[in-house]
Structures are given as C-alpha cells and as structure tokens.
Design a protein around this motif. Structure first.
Motif, PDB file in Angstrom:
ATOM      1  N   PHE A   1     -10.744   7.786   0.370  1.00 19.00           N
ATOM      2  CA  PHE A   1     -11.162   9.725  -0.326  1.00 19.00           C
ATOM      3  C   PHE A   1     -10.552   9.794   1.083  1.00 19.00           C
ATOM      4  CE2 PHE A   1     -13.935   6.777  -3.382  1.00 19.00           C
ATOM      5  CZ  PHE A   1     -13.444   7.709  -4.501  1.00 19.00           C
ATOM      6  N   LEU A   2     -10.939   9.447   2.225  1.00 19.62           N
ATOM      7  CA  LEU A   2     -10.895  10.161   3.455  1.00 19.62           C
ATOM      8  C   LEU A   2      -9.546  11.073   3.743  1.00 19.62           C
ATOM      9  CD1 LEU A   2     -11.694  11.168   6.547  1.00 19.62           C
ATOM     10  CD2 LEU A   2     -10.110   9.348   7.389  1.00 19.62           C
ATOM     11  N   PHE A   3      -8.572  10.303   3.197  1.00 19.21           N
ATOM     12  CA  PHE A   3      -6.560  11.070   2.817  1.00 19.21           C
ATOM     13  C   PHE A   3      -7.205  11.541   1.661  1.00 19.21           C
ATOM     14  CE2 PHE A   3      -4.599   6.870   4.402  1.00 19.21           C
ATOM     15  CZ  PHE A   3      -4.786   7.437   5.973  1.00 19.21           C
ATOM     16  N   LEU A   4      -7.786  11.216   0.366  1.00 15.35           N
ATOM     17  CA  LEU A   4      -8.014  12.670   0.359  1.00 15.35           C
ATOM     18  C   LEU A   4      -8.781  14.060   0.111  1.00 15.35           C
ATOM     19  CD1 LEU A   4      -8.414  10.966  -3.599  1.00 15.35           C
ATOM     20  CD2 LEU A   4      -6.772  11.673  -3.528  1.00 15.35           C
ATOM     21  N   LYS A   5     -10.247  13.876   0.674  1.00 13.83           N
ATOM     22  CA  LYS A   5     -10.085  14.984   1.440  1.00 13.83           C
ATOM     23  C   LYS A   5      -9.446  15.560   2.776  1.00 13.83           C
ATOM     24  CE  LYS A   5     -14.760  16.867   3.398  1.00 13.83           C
ATOM     25  NZ  LYS A   5     -15.965  15.938   3.498  1.00 13.83           N
ATOM     26  N   GLN A   6      -8.467  15.069   3.420  1.00 17.45           N
ATOM     27  CA  GLN A   6      -7.855  15.534   4.181  1.00 17.45           C
ATOM     28  C   GLN A   6      -6.514  16.415   3.594  1.00 17.45           C
ATOM     29  OE1 GLN A   6      -6.865  13.213   7.308  1.00 17.45           O
ATOM     30  NE2 GLN A   6      -8.827  13.326   8.008  1.00 17.45           N
ATOM     31  N   GLU A   7      -6.349  16.174   1.989  1.00 15.65           N
ATOM     32  CA  GLU A   7      -5.979  16.520   1.158  1.00 15.65           C
ATOM     33  C   GLU A   7      -3.878  15.634   1.887  1.00 15.65           C
ATOM     34  OE1 GLU A   7      -5.401  20.684   0.953  1.00 15.65           O
ATOM     35  OE2 GLU A   7      -7.367  20.927   0.331  1.00 15.65           O
ATOM     36  N   GLN A   8      -3.624  14.637   1.743  1.00 14.17           N
ATOM     37  CA  GLN A   8      -2.844  14.261   1.568  1.00 14.17           C
ATOM     38  C   GLN A   8      -2.771  13.068   1.250  1.00 14.17           C
ATOM     39  OE1 GLN A   8      -4.377  12.270   5.894  1.00 14.17           O
ATOM     40  NE2 GLN A   8      -2.997  14.465   6.875  1.00 14.17           N
ATOM     41  N   ASP A   9      -2.430  13.433  -0.644  1.00 16.29           N
ATOM     42  CA  ASP A   9      -2.121  12.936  -1.559  1.00 16.29           C
ATOM     43  C   ASP A   9      -1.253  11.406  -1.102  1.00 16.29           C
ATOM     44  OD1 ASP A   9      -4.049  14.497  -2.473  1.00 16.29           O
ATOM     45  OD2 ASP A   9      -2.453  15.392  -3.641  1.00 16.29           O
ATOM     46  N   SER A  10      -0.685  11.767  -0.561  1.00 14.75           N
ATOM     47  CA  SER A  10       0.679  10.491  -0.476  1.00 14.75           C
ATOM     48  C   SER A  10       0.159   9.010   0.294  1.00 14.75           C
ATOM     49  CB  SER A  10       2.321  11.410   0.025  1.00 14.75           C
ATOM     50  OG  SER A  10       2.310  12.080  -0.214  1.00 14.75           O
ATOM     51  N   ARG A  11      -0.471   9.350   1.351  1.00 13.44           N
ATOM     52  CA  ARG A  11      -1.641   8.424   1.694  1.00 13.44           C
ATOM     53  C   ARG A  11      -2.266   7.686   1.177  1.00 13.44           C
ATOM     54  NH1 ARG A  11      -1.620  10.148   8.705  1.00 13.44           N
ATOM     55  NH2 ARG A  11       0.165  10.821   8.670  1.00 13.44           N
ATOM     56  N   ALA A  12      -3.292   8.714   0.176  1.00 14.04           N
ATOM     57  CA  ALA A  12      -3.730   8.295  -0.661  1.00 14.04           C
ATOM     58  C   ALA A  12      -3.265   7.107  -0.943  1.00 14.04           C
ATOM     59  CB  ALA A  12      -4.645   8.818  -1.079  1.00 14.04           C
ATOM     60  N   GLN A  13      -1.923   7.662  -1.983  1.00 16.64           N
ATOM     61  CA  GLN A  13      -1.449   6.866  -2.923  1.00 16.64           C
ATOM     62  C   GLN A  13      -1.092   5.597  -2.252  1.00 16.64           C
ATOM     63  OE1 GLN A  13       2.518   8.899  -3.529  1.00 16.64           O
ATOM     64  NE2 GLN A  13       3.048   6.879  -5.572  1.00 16.64           N
ATOM     65  N   GLY A  14      -0.236   5.474  -0.421  1.00 11.78           N
ATOM     66  CA  GLY A  14      -0.426   4.239  -0.363  1.00 11.78           C
ATOM     67  C   GLY A  14      -1.720   3.234  -0.154  1.00 11.78           C
ATOM     68  N   VAL A  15      -3.014   3.854   0.025  1.00 14.42           N
ATOM     69  CA  VAL A  15      -4.149   3.360   0.526  1.00 14.42           C
ATOM     70  C   VAL A  15      -3.855   2.262  -1.289  1.00 14.42           C
ATOM     71  CG1 VAL A  15      -6.205   2.678   0.429  1.00 14.42           C
ATOM     72  CG2 VAL A  15      -4.672   4.173   2.166  1.00 14.42           C
ATOM     73  N   LEU A  16      -3.938   2.906  -2.194  1.00 17.98           N
ATOM     74  CA  LEU A  16      -4.254   2.839  -3.449  1.00 17.98           C
ATOM     75  C   LEU A  16      -3.201   1.582  -3.987  1.00 17.98           C
ATOM     76  CD1 LEU A  16      -5.369   2.820  -5.696  1.00 17.98           C
ATOM     77  CD2 LEU A  16      -3.629   4.902  -6.981  1.00 17.98           C
ATOM     78  N   ILE A  17      -1.890   1.552  -3.780  1.00 16.62           N
ATOM     79  CA  ILE A  17      -0.753   0.527  -3.849  1.00 16.62           C
ATOM     80  C   ILE A  17      -1.364  -0.600  -2.610  1.00 16.62           C
ATOM     81  CG2 ILE A  17       1.194  -0.048  -2.645  1.00 16.62           C
ATOM     82  CD1 ILE A  17       2.156   2.874  -3.573  1.00 16.62           C
ATOM     83  N   ALA A  18      -1.934  -0.463  -1.582  1.00 18.32           N
ATOM     84  CA  ALA A  18      -2.329  -1.081  -0.592  1.00 18.32           C
ATOM     85  C   ALA A  18      -3.074  -2.206  -1.925  1.00 18.32           C
ATOM     86  CB  ALA A  18      -2.766  -1.528   0.569  1.00 18.32           C
ATOM     87  N   THR A  19      -4.217  -1.671  -2.323  1.00 17.33           N
ATOM     88  CA  THR A  19      -5.448  -2.135  -2.897  1.00 17.33           C
ATOM     89  C   THR A  19      -4.716  -2.518  -4.303  1.00 17.33           C
ATOM     90  OG1 THR A  19      -6.663  -0.152  -2.401  1.00 17.33           O
ATOM     91  CG2 THR A  19      -7.790  -1.372  -4.268  1.00 17.33           C
ATOM     92  N   VAL A  20      -3.692  -2.716  -4.686  1.00 17.05           N
ATOM     93  CA  VAL A  20      -3.187  -2.926  -5.995  1.00 17.05           C
ATOM     94  C   VAL A  20      -2.968  -4.168  -5.331  1.00 17.05           C
ATOM     95  CG1 VAL A  20      -1.714  -2.968  -7.398  1.00 17.05           C
ATOM     96  CG2 VAL A  20      -3.344  -0.643  -7.139  1.00 17.05           C
ATOM     97  N   VAL A  21      -2.315  -4.245  -4.001  1.00 18.75           N
ATOM     98  CA  VAL A  21      -0.823  -5.737  -3.461  1.00 18.75           C
ATOM     99  C   VAL A  21      -2.656  -6.385  -2.949  1.00 18.75           C
ATOM    100  CG1 VAL A  21      -0.365  -6.309  -2.056  1.00 18.75           C
ATOM    101  CG2 VAL A  21       0.823  -4.402  -2.863  1.00 18.75           C
TER     102      VAL A  21
END
Length: 94
Positions: A63-83
């Motif tokens: 949510f920090l990355f989403l708030k800062q409008e860094q969608d690619s980084r937020a996507q990376g966090v989501l990938i790490a969570t799935v891993v």
C-alpha cells in the motif's frame, strides 16, 4: 525501467516477509532465542503458520508503493507475496 522497479518490489517483499517472520518468532516463539523458537516451530509443525503471519508486513509495503504511485514496485511486492504463499504451501504439504 519497469523491470528494475518490479525487481526492487520483489526484493522489498521478500525482505519484509523475512523481517516479519523474525518478528513473529520473537513475539510468539516459545524458545529462549530466535534459533530455539525456529526449531520449536519446525518440530511442532507451526512454522508455516508463522511464515504466513510474517508476510503481513508485505501489506504495508504494497500500500505504501500504491500510495506513492509506484505500481511496478507494488506489483513486485505482490509477486513476492505469491512466492511466499506457494513456498508455504509446499512446505506445509511435503
């Protein structure tokens, strides 16, 4: 540039999961040290539950990355969570 930001997000997500796991082991562990708590969790079969609880820190990073409008980084966090989730399932059922 997008791949670099996604990689940063994945690394951030994995680090948050590891730090979260350490914090959960410190708070909820029954041993005298981190290593003792880890061994007790492995022996009692609750390591995967603690691992899942440790991944909660990824919510903050996501949510920090989403708030800062860094969608690619937020996507990376989501990938790490799935891993982490897939790793938890593999450890749990093997």
């Amino acid at each position: 540039m997008k791949n670099k930001n996604t990689t940063i997000g994945i690394v951030t997500g994995l680090i948050c999961s590891i730090v979260g796991l350490i914090l959960v082991l410190l708070f909820f562990g029954k041993g005298n040290s981190l290593n003792d708590s880890l061994q007790i969790a492995l022996n009692q079969g609750v390591f995967t539950k603690l691992m899942s609880m440790g991944a909660i820190l990824n919510l903050g990073a996501f949510f920090l990355f989403l708030k800062q409008e860094q969608d690619s980084r937020a996507q990376g966090v989501l990938i790490a969570t799935v891993v982490v989730a897939i790793t938890t399932l593999i450890i749990r059922f093997i």
